[in-house]
Design an enzyme around this catalytic site. Structure first.
Site, PDB file in Angstrom:
ATOM      1  N   LYS A  30       0.860  -1.209   0.000  1.00  0.00           N
ATOM      2  CA  LYS A  30       0.000   0.000   0.000  1.00  0.00           C
ATOM      3  C   LYS A  30       0.884   1.242   0.000  1.00  0.00           C
ATOM      4  CE  LYS A  30      -1.674   1.612   3.998  1.00  0.00           C
ATOM      5  NZ  LYS A  30      -1.354   3.023   4.252  1.00  0.00           N
ATOM      6  N   ASN A  31       1.920   1.243   0.840  1.00  0.00           N
ATOM      7  CA  ASN A  31       2.721   2.455   1.017  1.00  0.00           C
ATOM      8  C   ASN A  31       3.739   2.685  -0.080  1.00  0.00           C
ATOM      9  OD1 ASN A  31       1.189   2.957   3.204  1.00  0.00           O
ATOM     10  ND2 ASN A  31       2.718   2.355   4.719  1.00  0.00           N
ATOM     11  N   CYS A 123      -4.978   7.576   9.670  1.00  0.00           N
ATOM     12  CA  CYS A 123      -4.994   7.026  11.026  1.00  0.00           C
ATOM     13  C   CYS A 123      -4.576   8.085  12.036  1.00  0.00           C
ATOM     14  CB  CYS A 123      -4.042   5.825  11.108  1.00  0.00           C
ATOM     15  SG  CYS A 123      -4.616   4.430  10.147  1.00  0.00           S
ATOM     16  N   ARG A 128       0.640  14.334  13.173  1.00  0.00           N
ATOM     17  CA  ARG A 128       0.898  14.157  11.736  1.00  0.00           C
ATOM     18  C   ARG A 128       0.800  15.478  10.956  1.00  0.00           C
ATOM     19  NH1 ARG A 128      -1.549   8.582   9.600  1.00  0.00           N
ATOM     20  NH2 ARG A 128       0.446   8.563   8.479  1.00  0.00           N
ATOM     21  N   ASP A 313       4.824   0.758  12.056  1.00  0.00           N
ATOM     22  CA  ASP A 313       3.558   0.094  11.725  1.00  0.00           C
ATOM     23  C   ASP A 313       3.501  -1.319  12.276  1.00  0.00           C
ATOM     24  OD1 ASP A 313       3.377   1.568   8.385  1.00  0.00           O
ATOM     25  OD2 ASP A 313       2.871   2.351  10.367  1.00  0.00           O
ATOM     26  N   ARG A 405      -8.506  -0.572   4.603  1.00  0.00           N
ATOM     27  CA  ARG A 405      -7.639   0.426   3.969  1.00  0.00           C
ATOM     28  C   ARG A 405      -6.294  -0.173   3.574  1.00  0.00           C
ATOM     29  NH1 ARG A 405      -6.611   5.291   7.306  1.00  0.00           N
ATOM     30  NH2 ARG A 405      -5.409   5.716   5.418  1.00  0.00           N
TER      31      ARG A 405
END
Ligand code: EPZ
Length: 469
Positions: A30-31, A123, A128, A313, A405
């Site tokens: 995903k990233n 999230c 952030r 993560d 997600r």
């Protein structure tokens, strides 16, 4: 999951206490996929990304590209982007749904000279901010304006190369600045860059499109701006956090699981800690076999860090595996200040956990029992599923939309490994959104809560407020 206007919410129903056994092929990351989709905005020709997993964040990214006039779709297992966006405004509702929406600004700015969005969502694992993104873009000649939640970036005379030093090796800021520098006029040196493998993947994609980038994956990256970039076909790297998830699930539930298609070197610290806890870990170039048949023990103090340290993560995933260890552990997440919101869920299963600042302390719990819990965020949700796999009895994990997600077919894949897990879908009809004439509204933010207040009436003659849930 959206399906014809009905937002499908659902719970995972998990009966734990069963060991896992089998093989999982790890999907694309995903990233990596999300910054790559942003990078397609720079490309003058079509782009095909191979074997992209059906993730909610990928769907949101396609909405962003299409909403700005691009042409992007799924084709079998691939994603095809046939036309880059032609307008500079990102769909506010989609942009507010994920952190990665900030990555779409730099390429829009580079291509169109302007980018408009709202501050990114994602999230809630910390504050952030995006100050590193914006200060780097300013160094490249951009002008940035924030109006409440609204962000407007302009580059009237285009972006020009610069020598930039990041005060923190932010993954997203490094990606933003690579995307901005790739077609800027002149050379850019980025010092203090993030070294995550996803950065090297993005650089490899950009170079395949004709960019000139050296040093990606190290803390100093040099970019020679190119006027245009072509399209290409590219297979994103495997998801080291998804691999970490299945590894921790095996450690927690017991059994033997083979992970294929992902280089163990990209998640080595996690595998090393699982071995110290009593798992057997056998690695090949692209495979890792994790097995656990005896008791687990704690490993004392563990820290996350920037790559190549233990990934932030992976922290909640590892914590879930530590809940039933026979001795103590603690994990300090030095990256995000609210990483362990899932600790409340761990305690509901009978985990003996305590948070102190950024640190989660885990004391031995003889066994875990079924509970009903709520996913607080993407990785916290996956961690609660892992805890439920180790708990005796039948548990319920709500808010699985967070998990969608970042994990495709999570329940199906765990089921194939022998877990007893189903998904109870509760069709939830979205509240009809008050579609308003948006010409005379300003984007401002209300208090941050689950309802994203996107539009607040300005003092002018606007007569409505739209509150989107
Ligand atoms: C990326 O987030 C990942 N998301 C995160 O994965 C991952 O946890 C994180 O990198 C760290 O590896 C995506 O790639 C889409 P950062 P990002 O910028 O870019 C502070 C997941 O679960 N910071 O490296 O947002 C920030 O507050 C997600 O897949 C600033 O202060 O991470 C944090 O404390 C969660 N100012 C630290 O840096 C800025 O401008 C690291 O953030 C940017 C960041």
């Amino acid at each position: 999951m959206r399906n014809g206007g009905i937002c499908m919410a659902g719970d995972f129903i998990i009966t734990g206490g069963r060991p896992l056994s089998g093989t999982v092929r790890i999907p694309a990351a995903k990233n990596s996929v999300l910054p790559l989709l942003a990078a397609t905005i720079l490309c003058s020709g079509p782009v095909r990304l191979r074997n992209v997993p059906p993730l909610a964040d990928v769907n949101t990214s396609l909405r962003l590209l299409r909403g700005a006039g691009g042409a992007a779709c799924r084709q079998g297992g691939d994603v095809l982007v046939e036309r880059a966006p032609t307008t500079c405004r990102l769909d506010a509702e989609a942009a507010a749904q994920m952190r990665a929406s900030i990555l779409f600004c730099a390429p829009l700015l580079a291509r169109l000279g302007r980018a408009e969005t709202v501050l990114p969502g994602g999230c809630r694992i910390g504050a952030r901010p995006v100050d590193l993104h914006l200060s780097g873009l300013k160094a490249l000649g951009a002008q940035c304006r924030e109006e409440g939640e609204r962000l407007i970036l302009t580059a009237p005379s285009g972006l020009r190369g610069a020598d930039i030093t990041l005060r923190f090796p932010s993954v997203g800021a490094t990606e933003t600045l690579l995307l901005a520098a790739a077609t800027a006029q002149g050379s850019t040196t980025l010092r203090g860059a993030a070294r995550e493998p996803e950065i090297a993947d993005l650089a490899a994609f950009l170079c395949r499109c004709g960019a000139s980038i050296r040093g990606a994956g190290t803390s100093t990256i040099r970019v020679e701006g190119r006027r245009t970039l072509a399209g290409c076909t590219f297979a994103p790297m495997a998801d080291r956090i998804v691999a970490s998830t299945y590894a921790c699930a095996c450690a927690a539930a017991g059994g033997r699981v083979e992970l294929t298609g992902c280089a163990p070197a990209t998640y080595a610290p996690l595998l090393e800690i699982l071995a110290q806890m009593g798992c057997s870990v056998e690695c090949g170039p692209e495979t890792a076999v994790i097995s656990r048949f005896g008791a687990l023990h704690g490993v004392g103090k563990v820290f996350t860090g920037v790559y190549p340290a233990l990934a932030t993560d992976a922290a909640p995933l590892l914590a879930a595996a530590m809940l039933t260890a026979r001795s103590e552990s603690s994990i300090e997440d030095v990256i995000f200040e609210r990483r362990f919101v899932c600790a409340e869920g761990f305690a509901a299963f009978g985990g003996r956990v305590e948070t102190a600042g950024r640190t989660l302390h885990i004391a031995p719990a003889r066994r875990l029992s079924a509970a009903e819990v709520r996913a607080p965020d993407l990785r916290g949700g996956a961690a609660l599923v892992i805890a439920a796999l180790a708990a005796e009895g039948t548990s319920r994990v709500r808010e699985t939309g967070f998990i969608d997600r970042g994990y495709a077919d999570f329940a199906r894949k765990l089921g194939q490994l022998g877990a007893q897990i189903t998904r109870e879908m509760r069709p939830v009809r979205e509240k009809r959104k008050k579609h308003l004439q948006k010409t005379n509204f300003d984007l401002q933010s209300g208090p941050k809560d689950d309802t994203i207040q996107l539009y607040k009436c300005s003092k002018r003659n606007s007569a409505h407020c739209a509150v989107l849930r």
